[in-house]
Scaffold this motif. Structure first.
Motif, PDB file in Angstrom:
ATOM      1  N   MET A 182       1.158  -1.220  -0.109  1.00 48.99           N
ATOM      2  CA  MET A 182      -0.058   0.941   0.169  1.00 48.99           C
ATOM      3  C   MET A 182       0.951   0.962   0.061  1.00 48.99           C
ATOM      4  O   MET A 182       0.772   1.805  -0.660  1.00 48.99           O
ATOM      5  CB  MET A 182      -1.282   0.235   1.460  1.00 48.99           C
ATOM      6  N   LEU A 183       1.699   1.254   0.952  1.00 48.25           N
ATOM      7  CA  LEU A 183       2.656   2.110   0.454  1.00 48.25           C
ATOM      8  C   LEU A 183       3.559   2.507  -0.358  1.00 48.25           C
ATOM      9  O   LEU A 183       4.076   4.063  -0.705  1.00 48.25           O
ATOM     10  CB  LEU A 183       3.432   2.212   2.021  1.00 48.25           C
ATOM     11  N   GLU A 184       4.464   1.745  -0.269  1.00 46.64           N
ATOM     12  CA  GLU A 184       4.760   1.651  -1.664  1.00 46.64           C
ATOM     13  C   GLU A 184       4.313   1.940  -3.086  1.00 46.64           C
ATOM     14  O   GLU A 184       4.892   2.910  -3.860  1.00 46.64           O
ATOM     15  CB  GLU A 184       5.631   0.613  -2.284  1.00 46.64           C
ATOM     16  N   ASP A 185       2.787   1.606  -2.810  1.00 42.61           N
ATOM     17  CA  ASP A 185       1.664   1.455  -4.463  1.00 42.61           C
ATOM     18  C   ASP A 185       1.791   3.471  -4.032  1.00 42.61           C
ATOM     19  O   ASP A 185       1.651   4.175  -4.890  1.00 42.61           O
ATOM     20  CB  ASP A 185       0.965   1.330  -4.114  1.00 42.61           C
ATOM     21  N   LEU A 186       1.291   3.905  -2.477  1.00 42.88           N
ATOM     22  CA  LEU A 186       0.953   5.334  -3.123  1.00 42.88           C
ATOM     23  C   LEU A 186       2.292   6.492  -3.665  1.00 42.88           C
ATOM     24  O   LEU A 186       2.119   7.747  -3.705  1.00 42.88           O
ATOM     25  CB  LEU A 186       1.058   5.611  -1.013  1.00 42.88           C
ATOM     26  N   VAL A 187       4.062   5.449  -2.620  1.00 42.63           N
ATOM     27  CA  VAL A 187       5.183   6.955  -3.651  1.00 42.63           C
ATOM     28  C   VAL A 187       5.281   6.579  -4.813  1.00 42.63           C
ATOM     29  O   VAL A 187       5.625   7.251  -5.412  1.00 42.63           O
ATOM     30  CB  VAL A 187       6.447   6.322  -2.660  1.00 42.63           C
ATOM     31  N   ASN A 188       5.205   5.690  -5.089  1.00 38.12           N
ATOM     32  CA  ASN A 188       5.356   5.159  -7.075  1.00 38.12           C
ATOM     33  C   ASN A 188       4.450   4.601  -7.351  1.00 38.12           C
ATOM     34  O   ASN A 188       5.360   5.563  -9.121  1.00 38.12           O
ATOM     35  CB  ASN A 188       5.372   3.601  -7.224  1.00 38.12           C
ATOM     36  N   LYS A 189       3.301   4.788  -7.671  1.00 40.36           N
ATOM     37  CA  LYS A 189       2.099   5.110  -8.448  1.00 40.36           C
ATOM     38  C   LYS A 189       1.514   6.562  -8.544  1.00 40.36           C
ATOM     39  O   LYS A 189       0.363   6.714  -9.325  1.00 40.36           O
ATOM     40  CB  LYS A 189       1.211   3.480  -8.159  1.00 40.36           C
ATOM     41  N   GLY A 191       2.010   9.618  -6.482  1.00 35.33           N
ATOM     42  CA  GLY A 191       3.477  10.373  -6.351  1.00 35.33           C
ATOM     43  C   GLY A 191       3.351  10.809  -4.598  1.00 35.33           C
ATOM     44  O   GLY A 191       3.727  11.653  -4.360  1.00 35.33           O
ATOM     45  N   GLY A 192       3.205  10.014  -3.999  1.00 37.71           N
ATOM     46  CA  GLY A 192       3.028   9.975  -2.714  1.00 37.71           C
ATOM     47  C   GLY A 192       4.457  10.260  -2.235  1.00 37.71           C
ATOM     48  O   GLY A 192       5.666  10.053  -2.718  1.00 37.71           O
ATOM     49  N   SER A 193       5.025  11.243  -1.298  1.00 41.57           N
ATOM     50  CA  SER A 193       6.283  11.559  -0.789  1.00 41.57           C
ATOM     51  C   SER A 193       7.035  10.151  -0.460  1.00 41.57           C
ATOM     52  O   SER A 193       6.294   9.086   0.528  1.00 41.57           O
ATOM     53  CB  SER A 193       6.062  12.308   0.532  1.00 41.57           C
ATOM     54  N   GLU A 198       9.097   4.661   5.162  1.00 42.89           N
ATOM     55  CA  GLU A 198       9.588   5.247   6.641  1.00 42.89           C
ATOM     56  C   GLU A 198       8.454   3.970   7.496  1.00 42.89           C
ATOM     57  O   GLU A 198       9.125   3.760   8.812  1.00 42.89           O
ATOM     58  CB  GLU A 198      10.073   6.191   7.530  1.00 42.89           C
ATOM     59  N   HIS A 199       7.556   4.242   7.404  1.00 43.41           N
ATOM     60  CA  HIS A 199       6.321   3.785   7.972  1.00 43.41           C
ATOM     61  C   HIS A 199       6.206   1.689   7.437  1.00 43.41           C
ATOM     62  O   HIS A 199       5.234   1.623   7.820  1.00 43.41           O
ATOM     63  CB  HIS A 199       5.171   3.982   7.524  1.00 43.41           C
ATOM     64  N   ILE A 200       7.140   1.416   6.703  1.00 46.00           N
ATOM     65  CA  ILE A 200       6.901   0.210   6.372  1.00 46.00           C
ATOM     66  C   ILE A 200       7.671  -0.974   7.435  1.00 46.00           C
ATOM     67  O   ILE A 200       7.074  -1.779   8.030  1.00 46.00           O
ATOM     68  CB  ILE A 200       7.216  -0.562   5.216  1.00 46.00           C
TER      69      ILE A 200
END
Length: 429
Positions: A182-189, A191-193, A198-200
């Motif tokens: 979820m967090l990787e997708d928010l960043v990579n797909k 445009g998330g910070s 760091e929350h993984i």
């Protein structure tokens, strides 16, 4: 079974995941599947404790009698001891510095027995074992009947099996595969910070917990009964479970300066009793006597997460993943099931419903996560009050204020109202 309005996949068959499955099973128009990596449902650890607000949820789910039958004692609303806080890290006899009393007191269970009640209420065909999730993917599909484009989630498991769902709920714990993706997708797909990454990974707290079980008979010698048989204690944590026949013990050894460093070794392992006893040499006699009674201690490296920035991304949701224990997971499950089961929630309004769930539960989860860490430092006199007991005791009491801030019913109504408002707004846009 009625035609399902949507399909919910729950990954993780612990207390949170099974509570959600049981709660959703009350709604015949929701299809539920639980995917568990192990060959059977099981819990590690022995004790689980909760307060009045979580007990109210179990009753609202119609499980009060079954859980009452396996609690340390039949729960009732009269004032009881939550914890008896004691200074024990000294050779001479210790002393109480704070007594926390509340209605119902601290309600305690054996984790395996607790899980068994949930398993007994799980409908047939819901559980799928040997399904370790490795990946998921969301793709657009077109309905053959309505022609409408929608999202479908495909799950990929380690054994090569696949499954599909409309909503994926991650109940897969502190090492969550779902939280990571979820967090990787928010960043990579999206445009998330990059700071989201760091929350993984969980962080070692610098604390080791030695755990063990003691038959109550071993704590009654020479006509004298150890105080923890009747009263939950805190410095070395100890409390009765299994209808009062067993005492669960958790003895913490903390090195605050090691917070965030790398722990070398497995997170959980067996250890020699001598290691446990050596760690608590020089503590008051009743602590040493109690620890002597643990025949097979285990050693746990305690990890935690940073406060989570999100609970939901699209039709993916997290549950109980803030590291705040079974009670918090049960509350998440209750609120999520209540709003998913509401007649106004449909496949087309799932996004608004999940947004409401996140808005209500994420702040509470992070508040409890932060408070749990602060409380842990205070219990060991490592917090800002040190061993100034006149100030420390009342401050510990304040850490539990969240228990009385709201009720489960109020949280449910807040979430339902917010979901409806978001749905109405979406319809106007």
């Amino acid at each position: 079974m009625a035609t399902a309005k949507f399909r919910v996949a729950i990954c993780g068959g612990g207390i949170g995941g099974l509570t959600l499955a049981v709660a959703l099973s009350r709604y015949p128009d929701i299809r539920v599947d639980v995917y568990e990596a192990a060959a059977q449902f099981k819990e590690i650890g022995a004790g689980v404790m909760m307060w009045q607000r979580t007990w109210e949820i179990l009753k609202l789910l119609g499980l009060g009698k079954e859980f009452g039958d396996i609690a340390h004692a039949s729960p009732d609303s009269s004032p009881g001891v939550g914890f008896d806080y004691r200074k024990s890290d000294q050779p001479e006899e210790g002393f109480r510095f704070y007594l926390f009393q509340v209605p119902y007191g601290c309600i305690r269970f054996h984790r395996a027995q607790f899980l068994d009640v949930l398993v007994d209420h799980l409908p047939a065909g819901v559980a799928h074992f040997g399904r370790r999730l490795t990946f998921y993917n969301t793709a657009q599909t077109t309905s053959q009947t309505s022609g409408r484009r929608d999202s479908e989630i495909t799950l990929y498991f380690a054994d090569g099996a696949t499954a599909t769902c409309d909503l994926l709920v991650g109940c897969d714990g502190i090492k969550s595969v779902i939280r990571k993706k979820m967090l990787e997708d928010l960043v990579n797909k999206h445009g998330g910070s990059p700071t989201l990454l760091e929350h993984i990974e969980p962080i070692w707290s610098g604390t080791i917990a030695y755990r063990g079980l003691i038959p109550v008979s071993r704590l009654k010698t020479g006509g004298k009964e150890h105080r923890t048989i009747q009263t939950p204690m805190m410095h070395v944590v100890s409390y009765g479970i299994s209808r009062g026949s067993i005492v669960n013990v958790v003895a913490m050894a903390s090195q605050p300066h090691l917070y965030g460093t790398t722990y070398d070794g497995p997170w959980v392992r067996d250890c020699d009793r001598d290691e446990l006893l050596q760690c608590f040499t020089g503590w008051e006699p009743e602590v040493e006597e109690m620890l002597q009674c643990i025949e097979k201690p285990t050693k746990w490296a305690l990890y935690e997460l940073k406060p989570l920035p999100v609970y939901v991304q699209g039709r993916i949701a997290l549950l109980g993943d803030a590291g705040a224990g079974a009670g918090q997971a049960i509350e998440d499950a209750f609120i999520l099931a209540e709003i998913l089961g509401h007649p106004s929630t449909t496949l087309s309004t799932l996004s608004q419903t999940l947004s409401a769930y996140e808005a209500v539960r994420l702040p509470m989860a992070n508040h409890i996560l932060k408070g749990s860490r602060e409380s842990g430092t205070m219990y060991e006199f490592n917090g800002p009050y040190g061993d100034d007991f006149a100030r420390l005791g009342p401050q510990i009491g304040k850490q539990w204020d969240w228990v009385w801030m709201t009720t489960p019913q109020e949280e449910r109504e807040k979430a339902l109202q917010l979901a409806q408002a978001k749905t109405d707004l979406g319809a106007r846009l």
